[in-house]
Design a protein around this motif. Structure first.
Motif, PDB file in Angstrom:
ATOM      1  N   ASP A  42       0.851  -1.184   0.000  1.00 34.28           N
ATOM      2  CA  ASP A  42       0.000   0.000   0.000  1.00 34.28           C
ATOM      3  C   ASP A  42       0.890   1.239   0.000  1.00 34.28           C
ATOM      4  O   ASP A  42       2.069   1.184   0.366  1.00 34.28           O
ATOM      5  CB  ASP A  42      -0.949   0.001   1.200  1.00 34.28           C
ATOM      6  CG  ASP A  42      -0.216   0.151   2.526  1.00 34.28           C
ATOM      7  OD1 ASP A  42       0.287   1.268   2.790  1.00 34.28           O
ATOM      8  OD2 ASP A  42      -0.144  -0.829   3.288  1.00 34.28           O
ATOM      9  N   ALA A  43       0.337   2.353  -0.423  1.00 38.05           N
ATOM     10  CA  ALA A  43       1.120   3.572  -0.622  1.00 38.05           C
ATOM     11  C   ALA A  43       0.938   4.578   0.502  1.00 38.05           C
ATOM     12  O   ALA A  43       1.118   5.781   0.300  1.00 38.05           O
ATOM     13  CB  ALA A  43       0.763   4.197  -1.970  1.00 38.05           C
ATOM     14  N   THR A  44       0.618   4.099   1.688  1.00 35.27           N
ATOM     15  CA  THR A  44       0.540   5.000   2.834  1.00 35.27           C
ATOM     16  C   THR A  44       1.943   5.453   3.222  1.00 35.27           C
ATOM     17  O   THR A  44       2.945   4.813   2.865  1.00 35.27           O
ATOM     18  CB  THR A  44      -0.139   4.302   4.021  1.00 35.27           C
ATOM     19  OG1 THR A  44       0.569   3.084   4.308  1.00 35.27           O
ATOM     20  CG2 THR A  44      -1.589   3.974   3.698  1.00 35.27           C
ATOM     21  N   PRO A  45       2.058   6.568   3.954  1.00 34.36           N
ATOM     22  CA  PRO A  45       3.388   7.066   4.319  1.00 34.36           C
ATOM     23  C   PRO A  45       4.203   6.042   5.117  1.00 34.36           C
ATOM     24  O   PRO A  45       3.663   5.259   5.898  1.00 34.36           O
ATOM     25  CB  PRO A  45       3.079   8.303   5.170  1.00 34.36           C
ATOM     26  CG  PRO A  45       1.752   8.773   4.669  1.00 34.36           C
ATOM     27  CD  PRO A  45       0.995   7.509   4.352  1.00 34.36           C
ATOM     28  N   PHE A  46       5.527   6.101   4.932  1.00 31.75           N
ATOM     29  CA  PHE A  46       6.466   5.232   5.651  1.00 31.75           C
ATOM     30  C   PHE A  46       6.939   5.987   6.898  1.00 31.75           C
ATOM     31  O   PHE A  46       8.025   6.568   6.924  1.00 31.75           O
ATOM     32  CB  PHE A  46       7.646   4.866   4.750  1.00 31.75           C
ATOM     33  CG  PHE A  46       7.282   4.003   3.579  1.00 31.75           C
ATOM     34  CD1 PHE A  46       7.395   2.620   3.642  1.00 31.75           C
ATOM     35  CD2 PHE A  46       6.819   4.583   2.393  1.00 31.75           C
ATOM     36  CE1 PHE A  46       7.058   1.816   2.563  1.00 31.75           C
ATOM     37  CE2 PHE A  46       6.482   3.784   1.302  1.00 31.75           C
ATOM     38  CZ  PHE A  46       6.596   2.407   1.391  1.00 31.75           C
ATOM     39  N   GLU A  47       6.103   5.968   7.920  1.00 35.26           N
ATOM     40  CA  GLU A  47       6.370   6.789   9.096  1.00 35.26           C
ATOM     41  C   GLU A  47       7.644   6.363   9.830  1.00 35.26           C
ATOM     42  O   GLU A  47       8.440   7.201  10.264  1.00 35.26           O
ATOM     43  CB  GLU A  47       5.172   6.733  10.054  1.00 35.26           C
ATOM     44  CG  GLU A  47       3.878   7.290   9.475  1.00 35.26           C
ATOM     45  CD  GLU A  47       3.910   8.801   9.277  1.00 35.26           C
ATOM     46  OE1 GLU A  47       4.931   9.429   9.642  1.00 35.26           O
ATOM     47  OE2 GLU A  47       2.928   9.353   8.747  1.00 35.26           O
ATOM     48  N   ARG A  48       7.857   5.052   9.988  1.00 32.91           N
ATOM     49  CA  ARG A  48       9.048   4.581  10.690  1.00 32.91           C
ATOM     50  C   ARG A  48      10.312   4.955   9.929  1.00 32.91           C
ATOM     51  O   ARG A  48      11.324   5.371  10.517  1.00 32.91           O
ATOM     52  CB  ARG A  48       8.967   3.061  10.867  1.00 32.91           C
ATOM     53  CG  ARG A  48      10.156   2.434  11.580  1.00 32.91           C
ATOM     54  CD  ARG A  48      10.248   2.913  13.015  1.00 32.91           C
ATOM     55  NE  ARG A  48      11.627   3.252  13.359  1.00 32.91           N
ATOM     56  CZ  ARG A  48      11.983   3.805  14.494  1.00 32.91           C
ATOM     57  NH1 ARG A  48      11.084   4.104  15.401  1.00 32.91           N
ATOM     58  NH2 ARG A  48      13.240   4.076  14.742  1.00 32.91           N
ATOM     59  N   THR A  49      10.258   4.832   8.599  1.00 32.97           N
ATOM     60  CA  THR A  49      11.413   5.188   7.776  1.00 32.97           C
ATOM     61  C   THR A  49      11.701   6.680   7.880  1.00 32.97           C
ATOM     62  O   THR A  49      12.866   7.095   7.964  1.00 32.97           O
ATOM     63  CB  THR A  49      11.162   4.795   6.312  1.00 32.97           C
ATOM     64  OG1 THR A  49      10.889   3.397   6.245  1.00 32.97           O
ATOM     65  CG2 THR A  49      12.358   5.128   5.446  1.00 32.97           C
ATOM     66  N   ARG A  50      10.661   7.477   7.879  1.00 28.52           N
ATOM     67  CA  ARG A  50      10.844   8.926   8.023  1.00 28.52           C
ATOM     68  C   ARG A  50      11.531   9.238   9.350  1.00 28.52           C
ATOM     69  O   ARG A  50      12.477  10.048   9.403  1.00 28.52           O
ATOM     70  CB  ARG A  50       9.493   9.635   7.946  1.00 28.52           C
ATOM     71  CG  ARG A  50       9.572  11.145   8.152  1.00 28.52           C
ATOM     72  CD  ARG A  50       8.188  11.775   8.049  1.00 28.52           C
ATOM     73  NE  ARG A  50       8.237  13.203   8.303  1.00 28.52           N
ATOM     74  CZ  ARG A  50       8.217  13.757   9.515  1.00 28.52           C
ATOM     75  NH1 ARG A  50       8.151  12.974  10.598  1.00 28.52           N
ATOM     76  NH2 ARG A  50       8.271  15.075   9.653  1.00 28.52           N
ATOM     77  N   ALA A  51      11.071   8.621  10.432  1.00 24.45           N
ATOM     78  CA  ALA A  51      11.680   8.860  11.736  1.00 24.45           C
ATOM     79  C   ALA A  51      13.152   8.449  11.735  1.00 24.45           C
ATOM     80  O   ALA A  51      14.004   9.148  12.306  1.00 24.45           O
ATOM     81  CB  ALA A  51      10.910   8.099  12.817  1.00 24.45           C
ATOM     82  N   ASP A  52      13.462   7.323  11.088  1.00 19.79           N
ATOM     83  CA  ASP A  52      14.853   6.860  11.022  1.00 19.79           C
ATOM     84  C   ASP A  52      15.723   7.861  10.259  1.00 19.79           C
ATOM     85  O   ASP A  52      16.851   8.165  10.681  1.00 19.79           O
ATOM     86  CB  ASP A  52      14.928   5.494  10.344  1.00 19.79           C
ATOM     87  CG  ASP A  52      14.419   4.366  11.230  1.00 19.79           C
ATOM     88  OD1 ASP A  52      14.328   4.564  12.459  1.00 19.79           O
ATOM     89  OD2 ASP A  52      14.099   3.292  10.686  1.00 19.79           O
ATOM     90  N   LEU A  53      15.228   8.362   9.128  1.00 24.58           N
ATOM     91  CA  LEU A  53      15.996   9.310   8.333  1.00 24.58           C
ATOM     92  C   LEU A  53      16.268  10.591   9.126  1.00 24.58           C
ATOM     93  O   LEU A  53      17.388  11.112   9.117  1.00 24.58           O
ATOM     94  CB  LEU A  53      15.253   9.645   7.038  1.00 24.58           C
ATOM     95  CG  LEU A  53      15.171   8.547   5.976  1.00 24.58           C
ATOM     96  CD1 LEU A  53      14.292   8.992   4.816  1.00 24.58           C
ATOM     97  CD2 LEU A  53      16.564   8.184   5.454  1.00 24.58           C
ATOM     98  N   LEU A  54      15.254  11.086   9.791  1.00 26.48           N
ATOM     99  CA  LEU A  54      15.428  12.306  10.563  1.00 26.48           C
ATOM    100  C   LEU A  54      16.394  12.100  11.729  1.00 26.48           C
ATOM    101  O   LEU A  54      17.252  12.950  12.014  1.00 26.48           O
ATOM    102  CB  LEU A  54      14.072  12.793  11.083  1.00 26.48           C
ATOM    103  CG  LEU A  54      13.104  13.321  10.015  1.00 26.48           C
ATOM    104  CD1 LEU A  54      11.742  13.599  10.620  1.00 26.48           C
ATOM    105  CD2 LEU A  54      13.664  14.584   9.353  1.00 26.48           C
TER     106      LEU A  54
END
Length: 382
Positions: free
Chosen positions: A23-35
Motif C-alpha cells: 500500500d502507498a501510505t506514508p512510511f512513518e518509521r522510515t521517516r523517523a529513522d531518516l530524521l
C-alpha cells in the motif's frame, strides 16, 4: 486474471526476478529513522532520500491519491572469477551493481507495468533510484525481503544482489503478504567485515566511514580511510560478499538475469576492473564514458582521477616507470587537490623522492601531504 495478477505477470515477463505489492501510505518509521540519522550526522553530506524525508517517505507527495506500489527486484551480476586473469597493470575494483545493465532491465520492466495500468485508466509513475522514494522500505513492505544488519534488503534464499524500484499508482491492488521474517539471527559477518567499521549498529551505516559513499563524496578523501580503500574505485561489496545468503546464491551460480555486463573503456579483459593507469591518462570524455551511470559529483572527471590516484598508491609499483610518470604528471597538476592526492600515492609507494623534484618541492599542497605522512619529520620552526 485480475489486474494484480496482470501487472505481476507483466513485470516478471519483462525481467523482474521478484514482484510484490504494497500500500502507498506514508512510511512513518522510515521517516523517523531518516530524521534521527540526519540529526546524528550519520548521512555525512549525502542528500538523496535524506534531502527531504517528508517527500521520500510519503508517496502521495509524488502522486496525489496514490494507493499502491508495485515493487520489483532485478538481480545483478555474480562475481567474475579473476584468479586466472593476468594483468601487468594495477586494476581498480568496481562494485557488482555498477558492472551491468540491470538498471535498464528494471526500468523497462517497471515501465511495462505502468503502461498496463495506464491502459485501464489508472495513473502510474515509475520510481527507481529516485529521491522521491526509499526503495528498500517499499520492497520490505511489499514482502520481498528483510532488512539485514548491513541495511541491505535480503530476499529469502537469494540474498541482496538486487536493484529495486517501484511503480506508484492510484490503482487499488491487493497487497502481498508480509513482512518477511528476519533471517539474520545472531550473524554479524557484515559488521565484522566492514573495512572501516561503518556499520555502527544493526541496520545503521555511518556514511562518514562508508567507502562506497566516500568514493562518491566530493572534496578530500579522508586520510584515515585511504589505506582501507585498497583497490576500490566505485562502490564496496565487502558486507555483501561475506553474507551467507549471498554466498549460497553465488555458489549456485545465479547469473545477472537479462542484464548482462556493460562494456567500458579501460576495462581489463576478463575482469570487472578498470585499468588505473589508463584512467589517469584518459581524456575527460573517455573517462566519463568509462564511468557510465556512476554517480560522479558535477560529472567532474577530476573526481575519478582523485580516486584513481589513491588506488594507484595502494596497488601500484614504485619501480614501474609508467606509474611514476603518472605521479610526476599529477604532482605538477594545476589542481592542488589532485597534486595532494598524488603526493599521498607517491609516499605510499615509497617514492618520497618524487616530492623533492623541481616543480614539486615546496608546493604547499604537496608539503602539507608530506607533513601528514607517518614518521614525517616535524616542520622546521619559522
Amino acid at each position: 486474471m485480475g489486474l494484480r495478477e496482470v501487472v505481476v505477470a507483466r513485470g516478471r515477463a519483462n525481467g523482474l526476478d521478484a514482484v510484490g505489492i504494497a500500500d502507498a501510505t506514508p512510511f512513518e518509521r522510515t521517516r523517523a529513522d531518516l530524521l534521527e540519522r540526519r540529526q546524528a550526522g550519520l548521512h555525512a553530506d549525502m542528500q538523496f532520500t535524506y534531502r527531504d524525508p517528508d517527500r521520500s517517505t510519503d508517496p502521495s507527495r509524488t502522486l496525489p491519491g496514490a494507493r499502491s506500489l508495485v515493487v520489483g527486484a532485478v538481480r545483478y551480476a555474480s562475481r567474475i572469477d579473476e584468479d586466472d586473469v593476468e594483468a601487468d597493470r594495477p586494476g581498480a575494483r568496481v562494485a557488482r551493481y555498477a558492472t551491468g545493465e540491470h538498471d535498464g532491465v528494471l526500468r523497462r520492466a517497471l515501465a511495462s507495468v505502468a503502461l498496463d495500468l495506464r491502459h485501464v485508466g489508472f495513473r502510474a509513475v515509475v520510481l527507481a533510484d529516485d529521491n522521491a522514494l526509499v526503495d528498500r522500505a517499499a520492497a520490505h513492505r511489499a514482502g520481498l525481503g528483510w532488512f539485514g544488519k548491513s541495511s541491505n534488503l535480503l530476499l529469502p534464499g537469494r540474498g541482496s544482489w538486487f536493484v529495486l524500484g517501484s511503480v506508484l499508482t492510484d490503482a487499488p491492488l491487493t497487497r502481498s503478504p508480509g513482512p518477511v521474517e528476519d533471517g539474520c539471527g545472531t550473524c554479524r559477518r557484515c559488521i565484522d567485515a566492514c573495512p572501516t567499521g561503518a556499520i555502527v549498529a544493526d541496520g545503521v551505516v555511518d556514511a562518514h566511514r562508508c567507502l562506497s559513499w566516500l568514493l562518491q563524496s566530493p572534496g578530500t578523501f579522508p586520510h584515515e580511510h585511504r589505506v582501507a580503500l585498497g583497490d576500490r574505485i566505485y562502490g564496496c561489496d565487502d558486507c555483501q560478499e561475506v553474507c551467507p545468503p549471498n554466498r549460497r546464491s553465488d555458489r549456485r551460480g545465479e547469473g545477472a538475469g537479462a542484464g548482462g555486463r556493460a562494456a567500458a573503456h579501460g576495462r581489463i579483459p576478463g575482469t570487472d576492473r578498470i585499468d588505473v593507469l589508463w584512467m589517469l591518462a584518459a581524456g575527460d570524455d573517455d573517462l566519463l564514458a568509462a564511468a557510465g551511470r556512476w554517480y560522479v559529483p558535477r560529472r567532474d572527471p577530476d573526481h575519478l582521477r582523485r580516486n584513481a590516484l589513491l588506488v594507484l598508491g595502494n596497488t601500484g609499483d614504485g619501480a614501474d616507470p609508467v606509474a611514476i610518470d603518472a605521479l610526476r604528471t599529477y604532482l605538477r597538476h594545476a589542481d592542488d587537490h589532485l597534486a595532494s592526492h598524488a603526493a599521498w600515492a607517491a609516499l605510499r609507494l615509497g617514492r618520497p623522492d618524487l616530492l623533492d623534484e623541481d616543480g614539486v618541492a615546496g608546493r604547499p599542497a604537496v608539503e602539507d601531504e608530506r607533513s601528514r605522512w607517518p614518521g614525517a619529520p616535524a616542520p622546521m620552526p619559522a
